[in-house]
Enzyme design. Structure first.
Site, PDB file in Angstrom:
ATOM      1  N   GLU A 197       1.522  -8.800   1.860  1.00  0.00           N
ATOM      2  CA  GLU A 197       0.729 -10.027   1.758  1.00  0.00           C
ATOM      3  C   GLU A 197       1.301 -10.945   0.677  1.00  0.00           C
ATOM      4  O   GLU A 197       1.708 -10.493  -0.394  1.00  0.00           O
ATOM      5  CB  GLU A 197      -0.710  -9.630   1.400  1.00  0.00           C
ATOM      6  CG  GLU A 197      -1.678 -10.772   1.213  1.00  0.00           C
ATOM      7  CD  GLU A 197      -3.073 -10.284   0.827  1.00  0.00           C
ATOM      8  OE1 GLU A 197      -4.010 -11.088   0.888  1.00  0.00           O
ATOM      9  OE2 GLU A 197      -3.214  -9.096   0.459  1.00  0.00           O
ATOM     10  N   LYS A 236      -5.974 -15.931   6.613  1.00  0.00           N
ATOM     11  CA  LYS A 236      -6.911 -14.864   6.260  1.00  0.00           C
ATOM     12  C   LYS A 236      -8.351 -15.373   6.192  1.00  0.00           C
ATOM     13  O   LYS A 236      -8.652 -16.352   5.512  1.00  0.00           O
ATOM     14  CB  LYS A 236      -6.495 -14.268   4.911  1.00  0.00           C
ATOM     15  CG  LYS A 236      -7.268 -13.027   4.483  1.00  0.00           C
ATOM     16  CD  LYS A 236      -6.690 -12.490   3.169  1.00  0.00           C
ATOM     17  CE  LYS A 236      -7.363 -11.204   2.722  1.00  0.00           C
ATOM     18  NZ  LYS A 236      -6.787 -10.701   1.454  1.00  0.00           N
ATOM     19  N   CYS A 283      -4.649  -7.523   4.802  1.00  0.00           N
ATOM     20  CA  CYS A 283      -5.207  -6.716   3.717  1.00  0.00           C
ATOM     21  C   CYS A 283      -6.671  -6.337   3.914  1.00  0.00           C
ATOM     22  O   CYS A 283      -6.990  -5.489   4.744  1.00  0.00           O
ATOM     23  CB  CYS A 283      -4.997  -7.448   2.386  1.00  0.00           C
ATOM     24  SG  CYS A 283      -5.220  -6.380   0.932  1.00  0.00           S
TER      25      CYS A 283
END
Length: 258
Positions: free
Chosen positions: A41, A110, A144
């Site tokens: 990430e 995200k 994540c």
């Protein structure tokens, strides 16, 4: 489908040096003939550098993505990595899958931001996690923290994703994610989960390493320790894994919902 999962020592380098390291790592991986190389990430410009996120973030047509596309073409290998995206002045924690021909297969911002730093640096994305194809296998993309939520992996499974690719930046103290939650997501949804983390310390934040690839039976096909590591994993066919009682029950529930 063959995966290369890169677990780097968390970098303090400037972006040019990080891109040079991507080139070197993909070049080195080439002898193993992976179909895709996965990085963590926010590999560009670094995870725990909030000052860089706003100052250095780029557009999808910027030099970072152009360079990554060139590396993918040169080594005829797909690349997935996390990076900071500037879209019309809004900053996103993004991840992109680039094909072996240098084309964008999938781009994702995200949704589930984690912690104070991410909430201060980024705006949450709005689009569904994407699905795309590499080497004949349908893949999904999460970032994540999102693998900790059953709904995201489940949604990707419902849309046919056999492999969930997860660039991550998981710190020390959260090893339950690799130990429990990643195997649970794979087992629940009869999927492979590929989880690429950092190791080492970045700007005072220590990462837990333990990057891994988990099969639909919840067992690790390969797992790193806490040092820089490259995992190479040839994924078996999904049909080699018999459906578990759990996955069968979940499939029944999905059918009823549909």
């Amino acid at each position: 489908m063959k995966l290369a999962i890169i677990q780097p020592n968390s970098s303090h380098d400037v972006s040019e040096e990080i891109i040079a390291s991507i080139d070197a790592l993909v070049s080195g991986a080439k002898r193993h003939r992976p179909d895709v190389v996965v990085f963590p990430e926010l590999f560009l410009p670094g995870y725990n550098f909030p000052d860089r996120h706003n100052n250095d973030a780029q557009t999808q047509s910027g030099s970072w993505m152009n360079r990554i596309a060139g590396i993918a073409r040169e080594y005829t290998c797909a690349i997935v990595l996390g990076w900071a995206e500037n879209h019309d002045g809004t900053i996103y924690n993004a991840a992109t899958a680039v094909s072996a021909k240098g084309d964008i297969l999938a781009h994702y911002r995200k949704h589930q931001l984690f912690g104070e730093m991410e909430h201060e640096s980024f705006t949450p994305g709005r689009s569904l996690p994407p699905t795309f194809e590499i080497a004949g296998r349908k893949c999904g993309l999460l970032i994540c923290y999102e693998i900790e939520f059953p709904e995201y992996a489940r949604d990707l499974a419902q849309r046919g994703a056999e492999v969930v690719i997860v660039p991550t930046a998981n710190p020390v103290g959260y090893e339950h994610v690799q130990d429990i939650l990643v195997p649970a997501r794979a087992h629940e949804n009869r999927q492979f989960v590929a989880y690429a983390n950092y190791c080492g310390t970045q700007n005072g934040l220590e990462f837990s390493g333990a990057s891994l690839v988990v099969g639909p039976d919840g067992k690790a096909l390969s797992r790193a320790g806490q040092i820089p590591t490259e995992l190479y994993v040839q994924l078996p066919e999904l049909a080699t894994y018999p459906a578990s009682a759990l996955s069968t029950q979940l499939e029944d529930l999905r059918t009823r919902e549909d």
